[in-house]
Scaffold this motif. Structure first.
Motif, PDB file in Angstrom:
ATOM      1  N   GLU A 107      33.303  19.301  53.317  1.00 24.68           N
ATOM      2  CA  GLU A 107      33.700  19.157  51.917  1.00 24.68           C
ATOM      3  C   GLU A 107      33.314  20.341  51.046  1.00 24.68           C
ATOM      4  O   GLU A 107      33.897  20.537  49.982  1.00 24.68           O
ATOM      5  N   ASN A 108      32.359  21.146  51.438  1.00 19.90           N
ATOM      6  CA  ASN A 108      31.941  22.290  50.620  1.00 19.90           C
ATOM      7  C   ASN A 108      32.604  23.596  51.049  1.00 19.90           C
ATOM      8  O   ASN A 108      32.137  24.672  50.684  1.00 19.90           O
ATOM      9  N   PHE A 109      33.681  23.495  51.811  1.00 18.66           N
ATOM     10  CA  PHE A 109      34.426  24.689  52.225  1.00 18.66           C
ATOM     11  C   PHE A 109      35.606  24.906  51.281  1.00 18.66           C
ATOM     12  O   PHE A 109      36.274  23.955  50.886  1.00 18.66           O
ATOM     13  N   ARG A 110      35.834  26.156  50.942  1.00 22.37           N
ATOM     14  CA  ARG A 110      36.956  26.553  50.086  1.00 22.37           C
ATOM     15  C   ARG A 110      37.691  27.707  50.742  1.00 22.37           C
ATOM     16  O   ARG A 110      37.089  28.502  51.461  1.00 22.37           O
ATOM     17  N   ALA A 111      38.977  27.817  50.463  1.00 25.88           N
ATOM     18  CA  ALA A 111      39.779  28.935  50.978  1.00 25.88           C
ATOM     19  C   ALA A 111      40.369  29.706  49.808  1.00 25.88           C
ATOM     20  O   ALA A 111      40.871  29.104  48.863  1.00 25.88           O
ATOM     21  N   VAL A 112      40.308  31.009  49.911  1.00 30.00           N
ATOM     22  CA  VAL A 112      40.920  31.886  48.919  1.00 30.00           C
ATOM     23  C   VAL A 112      42.001  32.685  49.632  1.00 30.00           C
ATOM     24  O   VAL A 112      41.755  33.261  50.702  1.00 30.00           O
ATOM     25  N   ARG A 113      43.184  32.699  49.025  1.00 33.81           N
ATOM     26  CA  ARG A 113      44.327  33.400  49.614  1.00 33.81           C
ATOM     27  C   ARG A 113      44.870  34.400  48.595  1.00 33.81           C
ATOM     28  O   ARG A 113      45.603  34.025  47.688  1.00 33.81           O
ATOM     29  N   PRO A 114      44.507  35.685  48.753  1.00 35.43           N
ATOM     30  CA  PRO A 114      45.088  36.713  47.878  1.00 35.43           C
ATOM     31  C   PRO A 114      46.603  36.766  48.060  1.00 35.43           C
ATOM     32  O   PRO A 114      47.144  36.235  49.041  1.00 35.43           O
ATOM     33  N   GLU A 115      47.295  37.423  47.126  1.00 31.42           N
ATOM     34  CA  GLU A 115      48.757  37.481  47.177  1.00 31.42           C
ATOM     35  C   GLU A 115      49.289  38.197  48.404  1.00 31.42           C
ATOM     36  O   GLU A 115      50.296  37.798  48.967  1.00 31.42           O
ATOM     37  N   ASP A 116      48.639  39.291  48.796  1.00 33.45           N
ATOM     38  CA  ASP A 116      49.114  40.063  49.947  1.00 33.45           C
ATOM     39  C   ASP A 116      47.939  40.788  50.606  1.00 33.45           C
ATOM     40  O   ASP A 116      46.800  40.705  50.134  1.00 33.45           O
ATOM     41  N   PHE A 117      48.237  41.478  51.712  1.00 33.24           N
ATOM     42  CA  PHE A 117      47.192  42.154  52.469  1.00 33.24           C
ATOM     43  C   PHE A 117      46.466  43.195  51.626  1.00 33.24           C
ATOM     44  O   PHE A 117      45.244  43.310  51.691  1.00 33.24           O
ATOM     45  N   ARG A 118      47.182  43.944  50.814  1.00 29.88           N
ATOM     46  CA  ARG A 118      46.537  44.977  49.987  1.00 29.88           C
ATOM     47  C   ARG A 118      45.522  44.365  49.025  1.00 29.88           C
ATOM     48  O   ARG A 118      44.444  44.910  48.834  1.00 29.88           O
ATOM     49  N   GLN A 119      45.861  43.228  48.432  1.00 27.73           N
ATOM     50  CA  GLN A 119      44.902  42.567  47.545  1.00 27.73           C
ATOM     51  C   GLN A 119      43.706  42.022  48.330  1.00 27.73           C
ATOM     52  O   GLN A 119      42.574  42.100  47.867  1.00 27.73           O
ATOM     53  N   ALA A 120      43.969  41.495  49.510  1.00 23.53           N
ATOM     54  CA  ALA A 120      42.883  41.010  50.364  1.00 23.53           C
ATOM     55  C   ALA A 120      41.968  42.171  50.755  1.00 23.53           C
ATOM     56  O   ALA A 120      40.740  42.046  50.730  1.00 23.53           O
ATOM     57  N   GLN A 121      42.574  43.274  51.102  1.00 23.05           N
ATOM     58  CA  GLN A 121      41.826  44.469  51.478  1.00 23.05           C
ATOM     59  C   GLN A 121      40.971  44.970  50.304  1.00 23.05           C
ATOM     60  O   GLN A 121      39.800  45.307  50.480  1.00 23.05           O
ATOM     61  N   ALA A 122      41.531  44.979  49.102  1.00 20.70           N
ATOM     62  CA  ALA A 122      40.793  45.431  47.916  1.00 20.70           C
ATOM     63  C   ALA A 122      39.632  44.481  47.603  1.00 20.70           C
ATOM     64  O   ALA A 122      38.537  44.933  47.235  1.00 20.70           O
ATOM     65  N   LEU A 123      39.853  43.183  47.773  1.00 22.91           N
ATOM     66  CA  LEU A 123      38.794  42.214  47.530  1.00 22.91           C
ATOM     67  C   LEU A 123      37.662  42.388  48.546  1.00 22.91           C
ATOM     68  O   LEU A 123      36.478  42.381  48.191  1.00 22.91           O
ATOM     69  N   ALA A 124      38.037  42.551  49.815  1.00 22.19           N
ATOM     70  CA  ALA A 124      37.024  42.794  50.848  1.00 22.19           C
ATOM     71  C   ALA A 124      36.230  44.050  50.521  1.00 22.19           C
ATOM     72  O   ALA A 124      34.996  44.065  50.612  1.00 22.19           O
TER      73      ALA A 124
END
Length: 182
Positions: A107-124
């Motif tokens: 129950e304490n797990f959450r998922a975040v889905r950036p719009e695209d790979f570039r946004q995911a890469q920038a967040l990482a």
């Protein structure tokens, strides 16, 4: 170039990181740097987020880190500790699929889905991780690190390998949230 080489080397040794953070009293590498808030997975008041960047079809380190997160969840499910999975492959990981995966973990797990790979890469990158597609295929090279983030959106701890001593990570979390361990 030097920063990239250092970033690429970090996943290869928790002991190396323990040496870098020597004197902090923490098992993980102690940091104190601001990181962006994760939409839909804000850090609970007086709590922490344990953040992991990965993707559903990863067949190597992601299952190991998710196993670690599940083990940690068993200890912290009654406390303000969230476990956040940020997909590095939003083109292939739908939000409903990610939500089902998180619900199965706890129950304490959450998922975040950036719009695209570039946004995911920038967040990482903003968290101090890296992500790069390998040879145009579906494989994504990434750090497999865990980040512990406090309610003020500051990354406090970094674990650079899936080979963790879960009890020592639990001790670190207890120290951060101010809970006495028995």
């Amino acid at each position: 170039m030097t920063a990239f080489l250092l970033g690429a080397a970090l996943p290869y040794g928790q002991s190396l990181l323990n040496g870098l953070g020597a004197g902090s009293g923490f098992y993980g590498y102690k940091t104190d740097v601001p990181v962006p808030a994760l939409p839909g997975a804000e850090v609970p008041d007086a709590g922490i987020n344990v953040v992991f960047f990965g993707y559903r079809s990863c067949g190597t380190v992601c299952p190991l880190q998710l196993f670690n997160l599940k083990a940690l969840h068993g200890h912290w499910s009654e406390h303000p500790v969230q476990f956040v999975f940020v997909t590095l492959d939003p083109e292939n990981d739908s939000q409903p699929e990610l939500n089902r995966m998180m619900a199965a973990l706890g129950e304490n797990f959450r998922a975040v889905r950036p719009e695209d790979f570039r946004q995911a890469q920038a967040l990482a990158d903003a968290y101090g991780d890296f992500a790069a597609r390998q040879g145009g295929g579906k494989e994504i090279n990434h750090g497999a690190r865990l980040y512990v983030v406090t309610a003020d959106n500051r990354r406090q701890l970094l674990y650079a390998t899936p080979e963790l001593d879960i009890q020592r990570v639990n001790d670190d979390i207890a120290r951060l949230v101010g809970i006495e361990q028995s």
